[in-house]
Design a protein around this motif. Structure first.
Motif, PDB file in Angstrom:
ATOM      1  N   ALA A  44      20.560 -57.392   5.774  1.00 27.46           N
ATOM      2  CA  ALA A  44      19.788 -56.255   5.273  1.00 27.46           C
ATOM      3  C   ALA A  44      19.972 -55.042   6.178  1.00 27.46           C
ATOM      4  O   ALA A  44      20.060 -53.898   5.706  1.00 27.46           O
ATOM      5  N   LEU A  45      20.056 -55.277   7.494  1.00 28.81           N
ATOM      6  CA  LEU A  45      20.308 -54.192   8.445  1.00 28.81           C
ATOM      7  C   LEU A  45      21.661 -53.541   8.165  1.00 28.81           C
ATOM      8  O   LEU A  45      21.792 -52.302   8.160  1.00 28.81           O
ATOM      9  N   ALA A  46      22.680 -54.359   7.921  1.00 28.75           N
ATOM     10  CA  ALA A  46      24.020 -53.840   7.634  1.00 28.75           C
ATOM     11  C   ALA A  46      24.033 -53.048   6.330  1.00 28.75           C
ATOM     12  O   ALA A  46      24.694 -52.003   6.220  1.00 28.75           O
ATOM     13  N   LYS A  47      23.309 -53.528   5.342  1.00 31.94           N
ATOM     14  CA  LYS A  47      23.252 -52.843   4.055  1.00 31.94           C
ATOM     15  C   LYS A  47      22.567 -51.486   4.187  1.00 31.94           C
ATOM     16  O   LYS A  47      22.984 -50.497   3.588  1.00 31.94           O
TER      17      LYS A  47
ATOM     18  N   ASP B 106      25.334 -44.347   6.042  1.00 37.77           N
ATOM     19  CA  ASP B 106      26.672 -43.788   6.318  1.00 37.77           C
ATOM     20  C   ASP B 106      27.272 -43.149   5.068  1.00 37.77           C
ATOM     21  O   ASP B 106      27.903 -42.084   5.137  1.00 37.77           O
ATOM     22  N   ASN B 107      27.084 -43.782   3.925  1.00 36.22           N
ATOM     23  CA  ASN B 107      27.674 -43.281   2.685  1.00 36.22           C
ATOM     24  C   ASN B 107      26.976 -42.022   2.187  1.00 36.22           C
ATOM     25  O   ASN B 107      27.624 -41.125   1.619  1.00 36.22           O
ATOM     26  N   ARG B 108      25.672 -41.939   2.387  1.00 29.59           N
ATOM     27  CA  ARG B 108      24.906 -40.827   1.801  1.00 29.59           C
ATOM     28  C   ARG B 108      24.600 -39.708   2.786  1.00 29.59           C
ATOM     29  O   ARG B 108      24.373 -38.571   2.368  1.00 29.59           O
ATOM     30  N   ILE B 109      24.569 -40.018   4.071  1.00 30.81           N
ATOM     31  CA  ILE B 109      24.247 -39.003   5.083  1.00 30.81           C
ATOM     32  C   ILE B 109      25.455 -38.687   5.946  1.00 30.81           C
ATOM     33  O   ILE B 109      25.703 -37.543   6.319  1.00 30.81           O
ATOM     34  N   GLY B 110      26.217 -39.707   6.261  1.00 31.01           N
ATOM     35  CA  GLY B 110      27.369 -39.525   7.139  1.00 31.01           C
ATOM     36  C   GLY B 110      26.980 -39.707   8.598  1.00 31.01           C
ATOM     37  O   GLY B 110      25.872 -40.147   8.920  1.00 31.01           O
ATOM     38  N   GLN B 111      27.893 -39.356   9.478  1.00 22.62           N
ATOM     39  CA  GLN B 111      27.688 -39.547  10.917  1.00 22.62           C
ATOM     40  C   GLN B 111      27.813 -38.243  11.698  1.00 22.62           C
ATOM     41  O   GLN B 111      27.902 -38.258  12.925  1.00 22.62           O
ATOM     42  N   SER B 112      27.790 -37.145  10.976  1.00 21.60           N
ATOM     43  CA  SER B 112      27.910 -35.846  11.639  1.00 21.60           C
ATOM     44  C   SER B 112      26.561 -35.166  11.850  1.00 21.60           C
ATOM     45  O   SER B 112      26.497 -34.129  12.506  1.00 21.60           O
ATOM     46  N   ARG B 113      25.511 -35.736  11.298  1.00 22.16           N
ATOM     47  CA  ARG B 113      24.164 -35.202  11.490  1.00 22.16           C
ATOM     48  C   ARG B 113      23.155 -36.325  11.391  1.00 22.16           C
ATOM     49  O   ARG B 113      23.451 -37.412  10.855  1.00 22.16           O
ATOM     50  N   LEU B 114      21.951 -36.073  11.901  1.00 23.90           N
ATOM     51  CA  LEU B 114      20.883 -37.062  11.844  1.00 23.90           C
ATOM     52  C   LEU B 114      20.167 -37.003  10.503  1.00 23.90           C
ATOM     53  O   LEU B 114      20.185 -35.975   9.809  1.00 23.90           O
ATOM     54  N   ILE B 115      19.524 -38.112  10.155  1.00 22.24           N
ATOM     55  CA  ILE B 115      18.710 -38.156   8.951  1.00 22.24           C
ATOM     56  C   ILE B 115      17.582 -37.133   9.048  1.00 22.24           C
ATOM     57  O   ILE B 115      16.993 -36.931  10.106  1.00 22.24           O
TER      58      ILE B 115
ATOM     59  N   LEU C 119      17.687 -42.390  -0.139  1.00 28.26           N
ATOM     60  CA  LEU C 119      17.976 -43.658   0.540  1.00 28.26           C
ATOM     61  C   LEU C 119      17.093 -44.752  -0.051  1.00 28.26           C
ATOM     62  O   LEU C 119      16.156 -45.232   0.583  1.00 28.26           O
ATOM     63  N   PRO C 120      17.381 -45.175  -1.285  1.00 29.19           N
ATOM     64  CA  PRO C 120      16.495 -46.130  -1.967  1.00 29.19           C
ATOM     65  C   PRO C 120      16.399 -47.479  -1.270  1.00 29.19           C
ATOM     66  O   PRO C 120      15.335 -48.100  -1.296  1.00 29.19           O
ATOM     67  N   TYR C 121      17.476 -47.951  -0.659  1.00 29.67           N
ATOM     68  CA  TYR C 121      17.391 -49.265  -0.016  1.00 29.67           C
ATOM     69  C   TYR C 121      16.493 -49.210   1.212  1.00 29.67           C
ATOM     70  O   TYR C 121      15.760 -50.159   1.495  1.00 29.67           O
ATOM     71  N   LEU C 122      16.522 -48.101   1.945  1.00 29.49           N
ATOM     72  CA  LEU C 122      15.607 -47.934   3.072  1.00 29.49           C
ATOM     73  C   LEU C 122      14.160 -47.950   2.577  1.00 29.49           C
ATOM     74  O   LEU C 122      13.290 -48.559   3.213  1.00 29.49           O
ATOM     75  N   GLN C 123      13.903 -47.334   1.430  1.00 27.81           N
ATOM     76  CA  GLN C 123      12.560 -47.364   0.854  1.00 27.81           C
ATOM     77  C   GLN C 123      12.172 -48.794   0.470  1.00 27.81           C
ATOM     78  O   GLN C 123      11.027 -49.205   0.646  1.00 27.81           O
ATOM     79  N   CYS C 124      13.145 -49.548  -0.049  1.00 25.93           N
ATOM     80  CA  CYS C 124      12.879 -50.953  -0.404  1.00 25.93           C
ATOM     81  C   CYS C 124      12.516 -51.764   0.839  1.00 25.93           C
ATOM     82  O   CYS C 124      11.646 -52.644   0.775  1.00 25.93           O
ATOM     83  N   ILE C 125      13.182 -51.490   1.959  1.00 23.22           N
ATOM     84  CA  ILE C 125      12.879 -52.193   3.211  1.00 23.22           C
ATOM     85  C   ILE C 125      11.437 -51.917   3.632  1.00 23.22           C
ATOM     86  O   ILE C 125      10.703 -52.829   4.028  1.00 23.22           O
ATOM     87  N   ILE C 126      11.024 -50.651   3.539  1.00 22.53           N
ATOM     88  CA  ILE C 126       9.645 -50.302   3.914  1.00 22.53           C
ATOM     89  C   ILE C 126       8.655 -50.962   2.976  1.00 22.53           C
ATOM     90  O   ILE C 126       7.636 -51.524   3.411  1.00 22.53           O
ATOM     91  N   ASN C 127       8.931 -50.931   1.672  1.00 25.90           N
ATOM     92  CA  ASN C 127       8.024 -51.545   0.701  1.00 25.90           C
ATOM     93  C   ASN C 127       7.896 -53.049   0.923  1.00 25.90           C
ATOM     94  O   ASN C 127       6.797 -53.617   0.833  1.00 25.90           O
ATOM     95  N   GLU C 128       9.029 -53.706   1.193  1.00 30.03           N
ATOM     96  CA  GLU C 128       9.000 -55.155   1.415  1.00 30.03           C
ATOM     97  C   GLU C 128       8.270 -55.497   2.707  1.00 30.03           C
ATOM     98  O   GLU C 128       7.559 -56.501   2.791  1.00 30.03           O
ATOM     99  N   THR C 129       8.439 -54.649   3.725  1.00 29.27           N
ATOM    100  CA  THR C 129       7.690 -54.854   4.971  1.00 29.27           C
ATOM    101  C   THR C 129       6.194 -54.747   4.723  1.00 29.27           C
ATOM    102  O   THR C 129       5.405 -55.581   5.200  1.00 29.27           O
TER     103      THR C 129
ATOM    104  N   LYS D 273      13.055 -59.919   1.142  1.00 27.52           N
ATOM    105  CA  LYS D 273      13.997 -59.543   0.094  1.00 27.52           C
ATOM    106  C   LYS D 273      13.722 -58.113  -0.368  1.00 27.52           C
ATOM    107  O   LYS D 273      13.020 -57.896  -1.357  1.00 27.52           O
ATOM    108  N   PRO D 274      14.260 -57.129   0.340  1.00 30.69           N
ATOM    109  CA  PRO D 274      14.042 -55.739  -0.090  1.00 30.69           C
ATOM    110  C   PRO D 274      14.524 -55.478  -1.514  1.00 30.69           C
ATOM    111  O   PRO D 274      13.992 -54.608  -2.210  1.00 30.69           O
ATOM    112  N   GLU D 275      15.514 -56.258  -1.957  1.00 30.69           N
ATOM    113  CA  GLU D 275      16.086 -56.042  -3.296  1.00 30.69           C
ATOM    114  C   GLU D 275      15.061 -56.227  -4.401  1.00 30.69           C
ATOM    115  O   GLU D 275      15.254 -55.717  -5.513  1.00 30.69           O
TER     116      GLU D 275
END
Length: 523
Positions: free
Chosen positions: A344-347, A353-362, A370-380, A433-435
Motif C-alpha cells: 500500500a505504501l508503494a502504491k 509520483d505520477n500525479r505530482i512528480g518529484q520536482s515540487r512538494l505536495i 490523490l484518491p488512493y491517499l484519501q482511501c488510506i486515510i479513510n481506512e485508517t 484494505k484502502p481499496e
C-alpha cells in the motif's frame, strides 16, 4: 341477608369533616398518578440490558478496559441497541448504522444535548463551550462562528501556508537526522503531536511552541505543561459523574486538579488575548494578521456583550484540544499501517509520483487529485477512529429508537469502532484494505463510517483534519523511503482512554529518496 338489607336501607350517616375529605381526595389522586405512571412504564418496551443491574452502581461492575470493546461485546450478545445504567445515569448504547441514522436524523434534535459531566464544568466553562453547551440559540451561534468564521473553506485557504510551513519543518527535521542519506530511526508519535499543536497554535494565535524558532521559551514551557496536564486529566473517568454521592465523600481529587488546571489555562489564554489586543491598538496597517483570535476580537468589537473574553477563551481551548491529539493519532496509525503493508505504501508513492512528480512538494490543493491517499486515510479512520465512542449525547425528550422507548435524560453512546469493524458490514474488517473505499462513496458518507460523528453535533473540523493529515502523510511518503526498525511487524496494540492511541509510540526508519535529494536540499 336480612341484616344486610337493613344496613343498606337504614338511614344513617357517618360525620366526615370537609378537611378530612380534601386530604383523602389528594391522597387518592396521588395514588392514581403513581399507579398510572407505573402501569404506563411497564407497558413501554425498553431495549435489552446486559446482566444484573445492581443498586447504586448499575452495570458499572461489568466494564473492562478498553470500554469500546466491552460495549461491543454487549452489542454482539444483546443486539444493536442496549439499555444500561451507569450508576444513576440511564444510558442507551447504539452499535448499528440503522440505529445511529435514526438517532442523528429523525431524533437529531432530541439527542442534540450533552450530559452534565465534571469535565464540562471546568474545561467547558460551565457547559458554555461549543463541545459542552446544550442545544439552543447559544450553541447554534457558536457552531455558526466555528463553521463560517474559523473553519470554513475560505478560512482554511487563508491559513494554508501555516500547514505548509509546519510540514516542511517536519521534513527538514527528518532530513537532518538521516546522516549521509542512511536510514535513521525516528520516534514519530511526538513528531506528529508537535506538528499538529504548532499548526493549531499558529492558526489560533500566530505562535509556535515546539521545535525551533520559538520566540518565547518561557511561554512555550507554560503552554507545553498545560497541554500535558490537560490530556492527562481529560482521559480520567470521574466516577462521581455516575454516582453523585461520591463527589461529597472525597473519593477522587480530580475536581481540585481541574480547578487548578482551569486557572492556569485561563491565565495563559487571556495573556494571548491581551497581546493581540495590544497589537491591534499599535497597528496602523489595514493588513493585520488574521489569526482566530484576531477574528474573534473583531467580532467582539461589534457585539461585546456576547463575544466576551470567556467565549473567546472557550473557542481557543476547543480549537487547540479537539484538533491536536486526534489528528496526530491518525497520522501515527496511518504510517504504522503503511509500514506493515508495504504494498500500500508503494502504491501511494506511485500515485504521488505520477500525479505530482518529484520536482515540487505536495500542496493542499493536490489532495483532491490523490484518491488512493484519501482511501488510506479513510481506512485508517475506519480501523482506528480517533474517538471509538462518539462524545456522549443526552435525550431532551422521550423518543423511540429501533422500536424501543428511550426516556428523557438518557445518555446516548454510539460505538463507532463496533460499527466500523463489524464483519457483517465490512469484509475482513481486521485487514488494512484502502481499496475498499475506491468508488464507494456511499460507504464513505453513510452511517457505516462515522469517525467524525453525524447530525447537528458532528465534528466541524473534518475539513481541517483531512488537510493536516493528508498533507503530512503525503509529504512523508513523497520525500522518504520508509521501513520497519526490524523484520517484526509494527506493534498495533491499542491503549486505554477516551481516544484510540498506540500503546507503543511508533518508531520507524527512513532516509531521503535519491530522486528527491535535489529538492530537499533547497528546503
Amino acid at each position: 341477608m336480612k341484616y344486610i338489607s337493613l344496613l343498606i336501607t337504614a338511614d344513617f350517616t357517618i360525620p366526615i369533616s370537609m378537611e378530612t375529605s380534601t386530604y383523602s381526595f389528594i391522597l387518592c389522586f396521588i395514588i392514581f398518578l403513581f399507579l398510572k405512571s407505573y402501569l404506563q412504564g411497564t407497558n413501554k418496551r425498553y431495549p435489552p440490558s446486559p446482566g444484573l443491574c445492581l443498586p447504586i452502581i448499575g452495570h458499572l461492575y461489568l466494564f473492562r478496559k478498553p470500554l469500546y470493546r466491552t460495549l461491543a461485546k454487549f452489542s454482539d450478545k444483546y443486539g444493536p441497541i442496549v439499555y444500561m445504567r451507569f450508576g444513576f445515569r440511564p444510558v442507551i448504547l447504539v452499535s448499528s448504522p440503522s440505529a445511529a441514522e435514526e438517532c442523528f436524523t429523525k431524533h437529531d434534535i432530541a439527542f442534540a444535548n450533552r450530559p452534565k459531566l465534571l469535565a464540562g464544568k471546568y474545561l467547558g466553562y460551565n457547559y458554555t463551550t461549543i463541545s459542552w453547551a446544550s442545544y439552543g440559540s447559544h450553541w447554534r451561534n457558536l457552531r455558526r462562528i466555528a463553521s463560517l468564521k474559523l473553519l470554513s473553506s475560505n478560512s482554511l485557504q487563508i491559513s494554508h501556508s501555516i500547514r505548509t510551513d509546519e510540514v516542511k519543518s517536519l521534513i527538514c527535521q527528518c532530513c537532518r537526522r538521516c546522516n549521509g542519506g542512511e536510514y535513521h530511526s525516528l520516534e514519530m508519535k511526538s513528531a506528529f503531536f508537535q506538528l499538529t499543536l504548532n499548526v493549531m497554535m499558529r492558526m489560533v494565535a500566530g505562535k509556535r511552541y515546539y521545535g525551533e524558532d520559538i520566540a518565547d521559551l518561557e511561554e512555550a514551557k507554560r503552554f507545553q505543561q498545560i497541554v500535558a496536564e490537560s490530556f492527562q486529566l481529560t482521559g480520567v473517568t470521574n466516577i462521581g459523574d455516575f454516582i453523585p454521592v461520591l463527589n461529597y465523600v472525597g473519593v477522587s481529587r480530580l475536581e481540585k486538579k481541574l480547578v487548578i488546571l482551569q486557572k492556569k489555562r485561563d491565565k495563559f489564554l487571556q495573556d494571548l488575548i491581551e497581546q493581540h489586543r495590544q497589537k491591534q491598538r499599535d497597528s496602523t496597517s489595514e493588513h493585520r494578521s488574521k489569526t482566530m483570535v484576531d477574528v474573534l476580537l473583531s467580532l467582539q468589537g461589534t457585539e461585546p456583550e456576547y463575544y466576551t473574553d470567556e467565549i473567546i477563551r472557550g473557542l481557543m481551548h476547543i480549537m487547540l484540544t479537539a484538533g491536536s491529539d486526534t489528528s496526530s493519532g491518525t497520522m501515527e496509525w496511518g504510517l504504522s499501517l503503511l509500514l506493515n503493508n508495504p504494498e500500500a505504501l508503494a502504491k501511494a508513492r506511485t500515485e504521488i509520483d505520477n500525479r505530482i512528480g518529484q520536482s515540487r512538494l505536495i500542496e493542499e490543493s493536490d489532495l483532491a487529485n490523490l484518491p488512493y491517499l484519501q482511501c488510506i486515510i479513510n481506512e485508517t479512520l475506519r480501523m482506528y477512529p480517533a474517538t471509538p465512542l462518539l462524545p456522549p449525547h443526552e435525550s431532551s425528550e422521550d423518543c423511540t429508537v429501533g422500536g424501543y422507548h428511550v426516556p428523557r435524560g438518557t445518555m446516548l453512546l454510539v460505538n463507532v469502532w463496533a460499527i466500523q469493524n463489524d464483519p457483517r458490514l465490512w469484509a475482513e474488517p481486521e485487514q488494512f484494505k484502502p481499496e475498499r473505499f475506491q468508488n464507494v462513496q456511499g460507504e464513505r458518507d453513510g452511517f457505516m463510517w462515522l469517525p467524525f460523528g453525524a447530525g447537528r453535533r458532528g465534528c466541524a473540523g473534518e475539513g481541517l483534519a483531512y488537510r493536516v493529515v493528508g498533507l503530512a502523510l503525503g509529504s512523508l511518503v513523497q520525500c522518504f523511503e520508509w521501513k520497519r526498525p526490524s523484520e517484526e511487524m509494527i506493534d498495533i496494540s491499542v491503549g486505554t482512554g477516551l481516544t484510540m492511541h498506540k500503546v507503543q509510540p511508533l518508531l520507524a526508519k527512513c532516509r531521503p529518496r535519491p530522486t528527491m535529494l535535489a529538492l530537499l536540499s533547497q528546503l
